[in-house]
Scaffold this active site. Structure first.
Site, PDB file in Angstrom:
ATOM      1  N   HIS A   1       0.794  -1.230   0.000  1.00 47.08           N
ATOM      2  CA  HIS A   1       0.000   0.000   0.000  1.00 47.08           C
ATOM      3  C   HIS A   1       0.821   1.272   0.000  1.00 47.08           C
ATOM      4  CE1 HIS A   1      -4.159  -1.411   0.645  1.00 47.08           C
ATOM      5  NE2 HIS A   1      -3.577  -2.457   1.186  1.00 47.08           N
TER       6      HIS A   1
ATOM      7  N   LYS B   1      -8.908  13.548   4.515  1.00 47.31           N
ATOM      8  CA  LYS B   1      -8.034  12.372   4.485  1.00 47.31           C
ATOM      9  C   LYS B   1      -7.102  12.499   5.678  1.00 47.31           C
ATOM     10  CE  LYS B   1      -6.853  13.722   0.299  1.00 47.31           C
ATOM     11  NZ  LYS B   1      -6.789  12.554  -0.532  1.00 47.31           N
ATOM     12  N   ARG B   2      -6.400  11.437   6.018  1.00 48.97           N
ATOM     13  CA  ARG B   2      -5.447  11.531   7.125  1.00 48.97           C
ATOM     14  C   ARG B   2      -4.532  12.747   6.917  1.00 48.97           C
ATOM     15  NH1 ARG B   2      -1.687   7.715   6.876  1.00 48.97           N
ATOM     16  NH2 ARG B   2      -2.373   7.132   4.798  1.00 48.97           N
TER      17      ARG B   2
ATOM     18  N   LYS C   1       0.422  14.034   1.735  1.00 47.21           N
ATOM     19  CA  LYS C   1      -0.890  14.400   1.188  1.00 47.21           C
ATOM     20  C   LYS C   1      -1.014  15.911   0.989  1.00 47.21           C
ATOM     21  CE  LYS C   1      -3.345  10.364   3.154  1.00 47.21           C
ATOM     22  NZ  LYS C   1      -4.072   9.786   2.002  1.00 47.21           N
TER      23      LYS C   1
ATOM     24  N   THR D   1      -8.653   6.529  -2.325  1.00 46.98           N
ATOM     25  CA  THR D   1     -10.016   6.094  -2.652  1.00 46.98           C
ATOM     26  C   THR D   1     -10.993   7.249  -2.421  1.00 46.98           C
ATOM     27  OG1 THR D   1     -10.190   5.178  -0.421  1.00 46.98           O
ATOM     28  CG2 THR D   1      -9.727   3.634  -2.218  1.00 46.98           C
TER      29      THR D   1
ATOM     30  N   LYS E   1     -14.612   8.494  -4.410  1.00 47.99           N
ATOM     31  CA  LYS E   1     -15.899   8.820  -3.771  1.00 47.99           C
ATOM     32  C   LYS E   1     -16.387  10.189  -4.230  1.00 47.99           C
ATOM     33  CE  LYS E   1     -14.148   6.519   0.368  1.00 47.99           C
ATOM     34  NZ  LYS E   1     -13.485   6.831   1.642  1.00 47.99           N
TER      35      LYS E   1
HETATM   36  C1  LIG Z   1     -12.194   7.052   1.949  1.00 41.11           C
HETATM   37  C2  LIG Z   1     -11.752   7.442   3.291  1.00 41.11           C
HETATM   38  C3  LIG Z   1     -10.397   7.674   3.530  1.00 41.11           C
HETATM   39  C4  LIG Z   1      -9.346   7.588   2.450  1.00 41.11           C
HETATM   40  O1  LIG Z   1      -9.209   8.853   1.841  1.00 41.11           O
HETATM   41  P1  LIG Z   1      -7.972   9.163   0.882  1.00 41.11           P
HETATM   42  O2  LIG Z   1      -8.315  10.498   0.323  1.00 41.11           O
HETATM   43  O3  LIG Z   1      -7.962   8.101  -0.174  1.00 41.11           O
HETATM   44  O4  LIG Z   1      -6.758   9.167   1.709  1.00 41.11           O
HETATM   45  C5  LIG Z   1     -10.009   8.046   4.803  1.00 41.11           C
HETATM   46  N1  LIG Z   1     -10.904   8.181   5.796  1.00 41.11           N
HETATM   47  C6  LIG Z   1     -12.215   7.986   5.595  1.00 41.11           C
HETATM   48  C7  LIG Z   1     -13.153   8.158   6.734  1.00 41.11           C
HETATM   49  C8  LIG Z   1     -12.689   7.588   4.345  1.00 41.11           C
HETATM   50  O5  LIG Z   1     -13.994   7.379   4.166  1.00 41.11           O
END
Ligand SMILES: *Cc1c(COP(=O)(O)O)cnc(C)c1O
Length: 756
Positions: free
Chosen positions: A313, A493-494, A499, A600, A604
């Site tokens: 990953h 995101k984290r 990022k 991911t 979304k």
């Molecule tokens: C989808 C999701 C992530 C992943 O987000 P990235 O932008 O791909 O890092 C992290 N936290 C939550 C709660 C999510 O639903």
């Protein structure tokens, strides 16, 4: 179950009239009904079954999702409304299971949903954390952490009678199995198997989320990934991982033997997917268990290699786990001789020291063990897999080219469209029928409507409604008012330097100066952030602090607040994501190219009608390919440029800072009088020094391109809303490829070969 039967059962279970029930009563009754109904869809397994082992399953709240998958959602919603209640009120009652941290755990959850939906036999294996990740508090402009107890007396994890002995540091513990039913959409029911100790003691949690890290019997599953900034924390991770994989391995062997395996033929009964390196010890553990059952070492190694597959990953070196051999000697002495023998086999295969399991400093490299002793190594987006093959894992690729393959991540559309965006779902169904719910590629049929003004106007209204719903939620939750007529740009995101929330931060400061000098933006924006920082990650917390400080500064300045509103969502989690994503106009996917394996979140947002502002990183590359360059805002260095810069070692943040007055102005503002009046000097100075002194993730070289591209997006949004809507519809129509159903079909075809 008909609506009538459902109503009868609910009333029976609640033991009173539905109008008199509290949400709590209804939630508990529905938990029971869903569990009973899910049990009806458990199917026998013939042939090979998948075990997806993962330290995280970020499943989110389950009630609505399960009701949708079981076809009961609409009936329950109507029954509630007939009795003066709402689905939203009911959902408030359910605590969010806190079993994951970010994308990796969310991926595992999406995969379980798709496996069950596709009628494939596939269980999850993980840990039943009591507090999961922490609850984030943003008081006083700083993140602090408190325990997030999600296991009330009523939750989805059902206790079983099954226990497995696990030996940790020479002492025996009993791992108890809990199960959460995973219901597919019109599909079968699989299980998420979570292990725990009966002796865990929540009362040992002291200040914040600190606790005695040495008392294993009491603390082992208290938290997900306890702080690993000290030795005790790092050791605790090994304890946790071994509990998970040892109990898991015993569970797998027991099930397969019950189904008729003689263990020599284990690969005909089981496929094991190792999600990142946290479960890697399952390889030596299975070998150990097979040897115990009389199988020769050499054959055991071959069996395990046939059964196991590994998903990588990350290319971040610091995220690839390696443990000092001495730690393993302490926690899992039973595995060390096996790991050493595996290392010897590697030395016989090659004299390339860079692929050794145990290096010259007696560090055990978990990913290396995975690649040598599993039959498949996959990356999670096309670009990521290419980088693994060509640079990060190139020596392994030369040894085993046949093992490497790509599986671009996906998301389950049941949660990330049907559940979180019912209005958009109904709109799509109206246009192209319900087939897309089972087969996401049918979204392509929307292409017919991209020039239909009436359709586009409806789509715009849906976005507006979702922005209003988000605004209401935010008002309730954090007492913040946002303007639904502004452009919502969201980065959730984290919190991590790669990022690059700090790039967004610098942009906002830059715009501040632009406004002050009379260069007004083309549209007002609401810049939304949602992010947790790892408790020991100082710089990530500094970035949060800078954003919160800047947010207050803007709020206090009417000249600026007319144009930019910075909002930080407290305690970002799946529930928050479900509110934010449908409301987004511009999706910020601005990681340093080559660093985000897939992402991911990007998928979304696309699915819910946002346009992406992103670098050519991770799955952004595939999104750009799918929608075409006119329907996405790409900027910044390519992954090759970035990789070259690292290889040459000639990046100097300071030179960029000195050479570009806009960059200098933005960075210097972090420690300006205005900022220091509101924020904390220590944090702001540290962040400023980092950005102009080191900037390991190359924020500055992408700064100007980011400003230009983002302002272009805002201008386009303001100038031609209808055309913006047209382009969001194109994005939605091309999102089918990013369904986790497609991802799981590929895993099954290339790696697992499960029987239906
Ligand atoms: C989808 C999701 C992530 C992943 O987000 P990235 O932008 O791909 O890092 C992290 N936290 C939550 C709660 C999510 O639903």
């Amino acid at each position: 179950m008909t609506k009538c039967e459902l109503k009868k059962k609910l009333t029976e279970l609640c033991q009173k009239e539905l109008t008199d029930c509290t949400y709590e009563d209804l939630y508990i009754a529905l938990l029971q009904i869903v569990n009973d109904e899910s049990a009806q869809h458990i199917q026998p397994v013939n042939g090979r079954k998948l075990y997806y082992i993962s330290a995280e399953f970020l499943i989110g709240k389950l009630l609505s999702n399960n009701l949708i998958n079981l076809g009961l959602y609409d009936d329950v919603k109507e029954i509630l409304e007939e009795n003066g209640k709402t689905m939203g009120g009911l959902e408030e009652t359910e605590p969010e299971p806190s079993l994951g941290n970010g994308g990796l755990g969310r991926l595992a959850a999406c995969f379980l949903d798709s496996l069950a939906t596709l009628n494939l036999p596939g269980d999850g294996i993980g840990l039943r954390y009591h507090c999961g990740l922490f609850h984030q508090n943003l008081k006083g402009g700083l993140q602090s952490e408190s325990p997030d107890f999600w296991l009330g007396s009523h939750n989805w994890a059902q206790k079983t009678e099954k226990t497995y002995p696990v030996s940790l540091a020479g002492k025996e513990y009993e791992a108890r199995l809990y199960q959460i039913a995973v219901t597919g959409y019109n599909g079968r029911t699989n299980q998420l198997n979570l292990f725990d100790l009966d002796t865990i003691d929540d009362s040992i949690i002291a200040e914040g989320i600190s606790f005695d890290k040495t008392d294993i019997a009491k603390n082992l599953t208290l938290f997900l990934y306890p702080d690993d900034s000290d030795d005790a924390g790092r050791m605790l991770r090994i304890y946790q991982q071994y509990l998970m994989i040892s109990a898991g391995a015993q569970f797998i062997l027991e099930e397969c033997m019950e189904r008729g395996s003689n263990l020599h033929d284990l690969a005909d009964y089981a496929a094991i997917q190792i999600n990142d390196t946290h479960p890697s010890m399952v390889i030596p553990e299975l070998i150990r268990l097979l040897e115990e059952k009389g199988i020769e070492f050499k054959e055991a190694v071959a069996i395990v290699t046939d059964v196991c597959a590994y998903t990588n990953h990350t290319i971040l070196a610091e995220a690839l786990e390696k443990w000092p051999e001495t730690y393993l000697e302490t926690v899992v002495p039973q595995l060390v001789p096996i790991i050493k023998k595996l290392d010897t086999i590697v030395q016989e295969r090659t004299d390339d020291k860079s692929v050794a399991i145990i290096d010259e400093y007696q560090q055990v490299h978990m990913a290396n063990m995975d690649i040598h002793f599993s039959h498949s190594t996959n990356g999670v987006a096309a670009l990521h897999t290419e980088i693994l093959k060509n640079s990060e894992l190139n020596h392994f690729y030369n040894l085993y080219p046949e093992k490497f393959n790509n599986k671009t991540n996906g998301i389950t559309f049941r949660r990330w469209l049907i559940k979180c965006n019912p209005e958009l779902t109904a709109f799509i169904e109206n246009l192209i029928g319900p087939g897309f719910k089972q087969d996401a590629s049918e979204l392509e049929k929307l292409a017919r409507f991209v020039d239909d003004e009436k359709v586009l106007r409806e789509l715009m209204q849906i976005k507006k409604d979702n922005k209003i719903a988000f605004a209401k939620w935010l008002q309730q939750k954090q007492d913040i008012q946002v303007n639904p007529d502004s452009l919502f740009t969201i980065q959730s995101k984290r919190l991590h330097e790669y990022k690059r929330q700090q790039l967004n931060l610098l942009y906002l400061i830059h715009q501040y100066f632009e406004i002050k000098s009379g260069h007004l933006p083309t549209a007002p924006i609401t810049a939304v952030f949602g992010a947790k920082a790892a408790p020991a990650y100082t710089l990530a917390k500094d970035i949060i602090h800078a954003l919160l400080t800047l947010s207050r500064l803007f709020e206090n300045d009417p000249e600026v607040s007319r144009w930019i509103h910075i909002v930080f969502i407290e305690n970002y989690n799946v529930t928050a994501a479900e509110m934010m994503i449908p409301a987004c106009d511009l999706s910020e996917q601005i990681s340093l190219a080559s660093k985000e394996a897939s992402g991911t979140g990007n998928m979304k947002f696309m699915l819910n009608g946002a346009l992406t502002l992103g670098t050519m990183d991770g799955a952004n590359v595939e999104i750009a390919e799918a929608v075409g360059n006119d329907n996405i805002y790409i900027f910044g260095q390519s992954s090759n440029q970035v990789i070259r810069r690292y290889a040459n070692g000639d990046y100097s943040a300071h030179e960029w800072y000195e050479a570009d007055p806009n960059i200098k102005r933005a960075i210097d503002f972090l420690t300006s009088e205005e900022m220091l009046n509101i924020g904390q000097e220590e944090n702001l100075v540290r962040l400023r020094n980092e950005l102009c002194g080191k900037d390991w993730f190359q924020t500055l070289p992408d700064f100007n391109a980011y400003v230009v591209r983002k302002n272009q997006a805002i201008a386009d949004y303001a100038a031609n809303p209808l055309d913006w809507a047209r382009r969001t519809l194109i994005n939605i129509s091309k999102a089918g490829f990013f369904s986790s159903d497609r991802t799981i079909e590929e895993y099954n075809q290339d790696i697992w070969h499960l029987s239906k």
